[in-house]
Motif scaffolding. Structure first.
Motif, PDB file in Angstrom:
ATOM      1  N   ARG A 168       0.864  -1.174   0.000  1.00 41.14           N
ATOM      2  CA  ARG A 168       0.000   0.000   0.000  1.00 41.14           C
ATOM      3  C   ARG A 168       0.900   1.223   0.000  1.00 41.14           C
ATOM      4  NH1 ARG A 168      -2.059   0.541   4.659  1.00 41.14           N
ATOM      5  NH2 ARG A 168      -3.834   1.863   4.098  1.00 41.14           N
ATOM      6  N   ASP A 169       1.015   1.870  -1.155  1.00 43.34           N
ATOM      7  CA  ASP A 169       1.916   3.012  -1.273  1.00 43.34           C
ATOM      8  C   ASP A 169       1.327   4.254  -0.614  1.00 43.34           C
ATOM      9  OD1 ASP A 169       4.019   1.787  -2.518  1.00 43.34           O
ATOM     10  OD2 ASP A 169       3.317   2.213  -4.551  1.00 43.34           O
ATOM     11  N   GLU A 170       2.102   4.848   0.259  1.00 44.43           N
ATOM     12  CA  GLU A 170       1.730   6.120   0.865  1.00 44.43           C
ATOM     13  C   GLU A 170       3.007   6.882   1.186  1.00 44.43           C
ATOM     14  OE1 GLU A 170       0.016   5.712   4.791  1.00 44.43           O
ATOM     15  OE2 GLU A 170       0.729   3.651   4.908  1.00 44.43           O
ATOM     16  N   LYS A 171       2.903   8.190   1.305  1.00 42.05           N
ATOM     17  CA  LYS A 171       4.073   8.990   1.656  1.00 42.05           C
ATOM     18  C   LYS A 171       4.389   8.797   3.131  1.00 42.05           C
ATOM     19  CE  LYS A 171       4.347  12.689  -1.765  1.00 42.05           C
ATOM     20  NZ  LYS A 171       4.464  14.153  -1.960  1.00 42.05           N
ATOM     21  N   LEU A 172       5.661   8.462   3.410  1.00 44.09           N
ATOM     22  CA  LEU A 172       6.089   8.192   4.781  1.00 44.09           C
ATOM     23  C   LEU A 172       7.280   9.068   5.143  1.00 44.09           C
ATOM     24  CD1 LEU A 172       6.120   4.296   4.459  1.00 44.09           C
ATOM     25  CD2 LEU A 172       4.310   5.644   5.523  1.00 44.09           C
ATOM     26  N   ARG A 173       7.238   9.682   6.300  1.00 46.28           N
ATOM     27  CA  ARG A 173       8.405  10.418   6.798  1.00 46.28           C
ATOM     28  C   ARG A 173       9.374   9.398   7.368  1.00 46.28           C
ATOM     29  NH1 ARG A 173       6.210  14.326  11.022  1.00 46.28           N
ATOM     30  NH2 ARG A 173       8.435  14.561  11.446  1.00 46.28           N
ATOM     31  N   ILE A 174      10.516   9.252   6.733  1.00 49.67           N
ATOM     32  CA  ILE A 174      11.431   8.174   7.073  1.00 49.67           C
ATOM     33  C   ILE A 174      11.976   8.318   8.503  1.00 49.67           C
ATOM     34  CG2 ILE A 174      13.395   9.369   6.012  1.00 49.67           C
ATOM     35  CD1 ILE A 174      12.777   5.539   6.165  1.00 49.67           C
ATOM     36  N   ARG A 175      12.214   9.534   8.936  1.00 51.98           N
ATOM     37  CA  ARG A 175      12.735   9.723  10.299  1.00 51.98           C
ATOM     38  C   ARG A 175      11.705   9.266  11.333  1.00 51.98           C
ATOM     39  NH1 ARG A 175      16.307  14.621  12.787  1.00 51.98           N
ATOM     40  NH2 ARG A 175      16.268  13.927  14.944  1.00 51.98           N
ATOM     41  N   LEU A 176      10.441   9.626  11.112  1.00 51.40           N
ATOM     42  CA  LEU A 176       9.372   9.208  12.024  1.00 51.40           C
ATOM     43  C   LEU A 176       9.239   7.694  12.035  1.00 51.40           C
ATOM     44  CD1 LEU A 176       6.984   9.906  13.874  1.00 51.40           C
ATOM     45  CD2 LEU A 176       5.562  10.131  11.818  1.00 51.40           C
ATOM     46  N   LEU A 177       9.323   7.075  10.845  1.00 53.79           N
ATOM     47  CA  LEU A 177       9.215   5.614  10.761  1.00 53.79           C
ATOM     48  C   LEU A 177      10.335   4.935  11.557  1.00 53.79           C
ATOM     49  CD1 LEU A 177       8.172   3.495   7.768  1.00 53.79           C
ATOM     50  CD2 LEU A 177      10.319   2.917   8.850  1.00 53.79           C
ATOM     51  N   LEU A 178      11.566   5.450  11.438  1.00 52.34           N
ATOM     52  CA  LEU A 178      12.700   4.866  12.173  1.00 52.34           C
ATOM     53  C   LEU A 178      12.525   5.052  13.676  1.00 52.34           C
ATOM     54  CD1 LEU A 178      15.658   6.020   9.892  1.00 52.34           C
ATOM     55  CD2 LEU A 178      14.774   3.686  10.125  1.00 52.34           C
ATOM     56  N   ASP A 179      12.038   6.207  14.094  1.00 56.01           N
ATOM     57  CA  ASP A 179      11.789   6.440  15.521  1.00 56.01           C
ATOM     58  C   ASP A 179      10.747   5.461  16.060  1.00 56.01           C
ATOM     59  OD1 ASP A 179      13.610   8.489  16.031  1.00 56.01           O
ATOM     60  OD2 ASP A 179      12.225  10.049  15.364  1.00 56.01           O
ATOM     61  N   SER A 233      15.212  15.474   8.117  1.00 56.99           N
ATOM     62  CA  SER A 233      14.190  16.327   8.722  1.00 56.99           C
ATOM     63  C   SER A 233      12.804  15.827   8.306  1.00 56.99           C
ATOM     64  CB  SER A 233      14.413  17.791   8.329  1.00 56.99           C
ATOM     65  OG  SER A 233      14.504  17.933   6.909  1.00 56.99           O
ATOM     66  N   GLU A 234      12.284  16.360   7.206  1.00 59.63           N
ATOM     67  CA  GLU A 234      10.930  15.988   6.790  1.00 59.63           C
ATOM     68  C   GLU A 234      10.926  15.141   5.515  1.00 59.63           C
ATOM     69  OE1 GLU A 234       8.226  16.841   8.643  1.00 59.63           O
ATOM     70  OE2 GLU A 234       9.654  17.660  10.074  1.00 59.63           O
ATOM     71  N   GLU A 235      12.067  14.547   5.153  1.00 57.48           N
ATOM     72  CA  GLU A 235      12.143  13.789   3.895  1.00 57.48           C
ATOM     73  C   GLU A 235      11.132  12.632   3.910  1.00 57.48           C
ATOM     74  OE1 GLU A 235      15.832  15.999   4.459  1.00 57.48           O
ATOM     75  OE2 GLU A 235      14.792  14.528   5.723  1.00 57.48           O
ATOM     76  N   THR A 236      10.518  12.427   2.741  1.00 55.97           N
ATOM     77  CA  THR A 236       9.517  11.369   2.641  1.00 55.97           C
ATOM     78  C   THR A 236       9.900  10.356   1.564  1.00 55.97           C
ATOM     79  OG1 THR A 236       8.207  12.692   1.072  1.00 55.97           O
ATOM     80  CG2 THR A 236       7.615  12.850   3.399  1.00 55.97           C
ATOM     81  N   ILE A 237       9.446   9.147   1.764  1.00 59.34           N
ATOM     82  CA  ILE A 237       9.595   8.083   0.777  1.00 59.34           C
ATOM     83  C   ILE A 237       8.205   7.529   0.480  1.00 59.34           C
ATOM     84  CG2 ILE A 237      11.927   7.466   1.511  1.00 59.34           C
ATOM     85  CD1 ILE A 237      10.702   5.140   3.064  1.00 59.34           C
ATOM     86  N   LEU A 238       8.101   6.789  -0.602  1.00 57.87           N
ATOM     87  CA  LEU A 238       6.825   6.190  -0.983  1.00 57.87           C
ATOM     88  C   LEU A 238       6.899   4.702  -0.701  1.00 57.87           C
ATOM     89  CD1 LEU A 238       4.126   7.077  -2.333  1.00 57.87           C
ATOM     90  CD2 LEU A 238       5.075   6.230  -4.486  1.00 57.87           C
TER      91      LEU A 238
END
Length: 358
Positions: free
Chosen positions: A211-222, A246-251
């Motif tokens: 399920r593709d969605e925009k994810l903030r990678i830093r938040l995901l790692l935390d 900072s606010e970088e996102t991945i899909l």
């Protein structure tokens, strides 16, 4: 760079070589990895035997060369080097071209990472891989995975039905049994383990649609580190975070990516049974990629194991299924990313690269 400064850095690099490489020590295996070491102006100061074979030149010949004698000019910058341009304070990976003795051009994959001495960058390791060989290895791995996927689908199908029946009857028996429940609990836990294995087999056989969605990678790692906090504490692991994000996102699929990082962090914890330091790094590469590094202080992974680590069912763990690493790698590839492992006696670094979306 001034001549006096070059001399000073070369002097420090020579000390590093005398203390480390010349005493049969290296962050790389001398027998497996084709690599050389360059100083700050691109002069080769050390070459291993495997690199000598790859470049079809003797070590004495190579030690008289600079990067400009090996790589075609369009691959280098104005100073006739490339690792400073790519980011000299971190590991970088890119494709390049080498001009061979016979006039042909070899496509190579280059990995560079700095040599730090007295907190200064005094040179760089340069690891080479023939891209033709990489493609052959990937094709072979793809064929193996296809066979494993077909096998996995068959096994999962044959096992799922009897396991469902066994689990159902076990629940009925538990309702009527008044004695010691320990044996039933063991059977139930083993059935749950089989179901986990079946789930991983099905991921190999037919990857779950993400399920593709925009994810903030830093938040995901935390969030992943929060989930792993209890295991970290129980195993006396000290976690250090170095996030240059900072606010970088991945899909991508949040649950699948969490599964990947939980698996890699769990492996890092298991590599340090007596405790140690776990470093989690996050940064941005020049190619608009997020790079996440999970670095442990374990005993390292032998080169022969690294070459097989993505093979389904290959494991050295007594309770391992041999599916965690190939499933994680497949998820990363589904997310258009890549994973690389660097390991030595001082520990292991797993680097995951994922494309940034804007």
């Amino acid at each position: 760079m001034e001549k006096d400064e070059i001399k000073r850095l070369n002097f420090l690099l020579q000390i590093y070589l005398d203390v480390n490489v010349d005493k049969d020590f290296s962050v790389l295996s001398k027998n497996e990895d084709p690599f050389f070491i360059i100083n700050t102006v691109g002069q080769l100061v050390y070459v291993n035997d495997v690199c000598e074979t790859l470049l079809a030149s003797t070590i004495p010949e190579l030690l008289q060369m600079r990067l400009s004698n090996i790589f075609i000019s369009t691959c280098l910058n104005e100073t006739q080097t490339f690792f400073f341009e790519k980011g000299h304070e971190k590991l970088t990976n890119f494709d390049s071209k080498i001009s061979m003795k016979n006039g042909t051009v070899m496509d190579v994959n280059v990995t560079t990472f700095p040599i730090l001495f007295n907190k200064e960058v005094v040179g760089s390791y340069v690891v080479l891989k023939d891209i033709t060989l990489i493609k052959m290895e990937r094709e072979l791995l793809s064929e193996k995975q296809a066979v494993a996927a077909e096998l996995a689908a068959g096994i999962a199908h044959e096992i799922r039905n009897p396991i469902t029946a066994i689990k159902g009857f076990l629940q009925l028996m538990l309702g009527e049994y008044k004695g010691e429940p320990m044996y039933f609990n063991i059977v139930e836990s083993e059935i749950a383990r089989i179901e986990v294995i079946l789930k991983e087999l099905m991921v190999l056989a037919k990857p779950i649609k993400k399920r593709d969605e925009k994810l903030r990678i830093r938040l995901l790692l935390d969030q992943v580190l929060t989930l792993m906090e209890s295991q970290v504490l129980l195993n006396s692991i000290q976690v250090e975070k170095r996030f240059y994000l900072s606010e970088e996102t991945i899909l991508g699929d949040e649950n699948q990516l969490k599964q990947v990082f939980i698996n890699y962090i769990k492996n890092a914890i298991e590599a340090m049974p007596d405790g140690g330091k776990l470093l989690i790094e996050g940064s941005i590469s020049a190619e608009d990629q997020v790079q996440i590094r999970i670095i442990d202080q374990g005993c390292g992974i032998p080169a022969e194991m690294i070459n097989r680590i993505h093979e389904p069912f290959y494991t050295t763990k007594e309770q391992g299924t041999g599916l965690g690493m190939p499933v994680s790698y497949q998820i990363i590839k589904e997310h258009k990313g890549d994973m690389n492992i660097i390991s030595n006696l001082d520990g292991t670094c797993i680097e995951v690269s994922l494309p940034i979306v804007y």
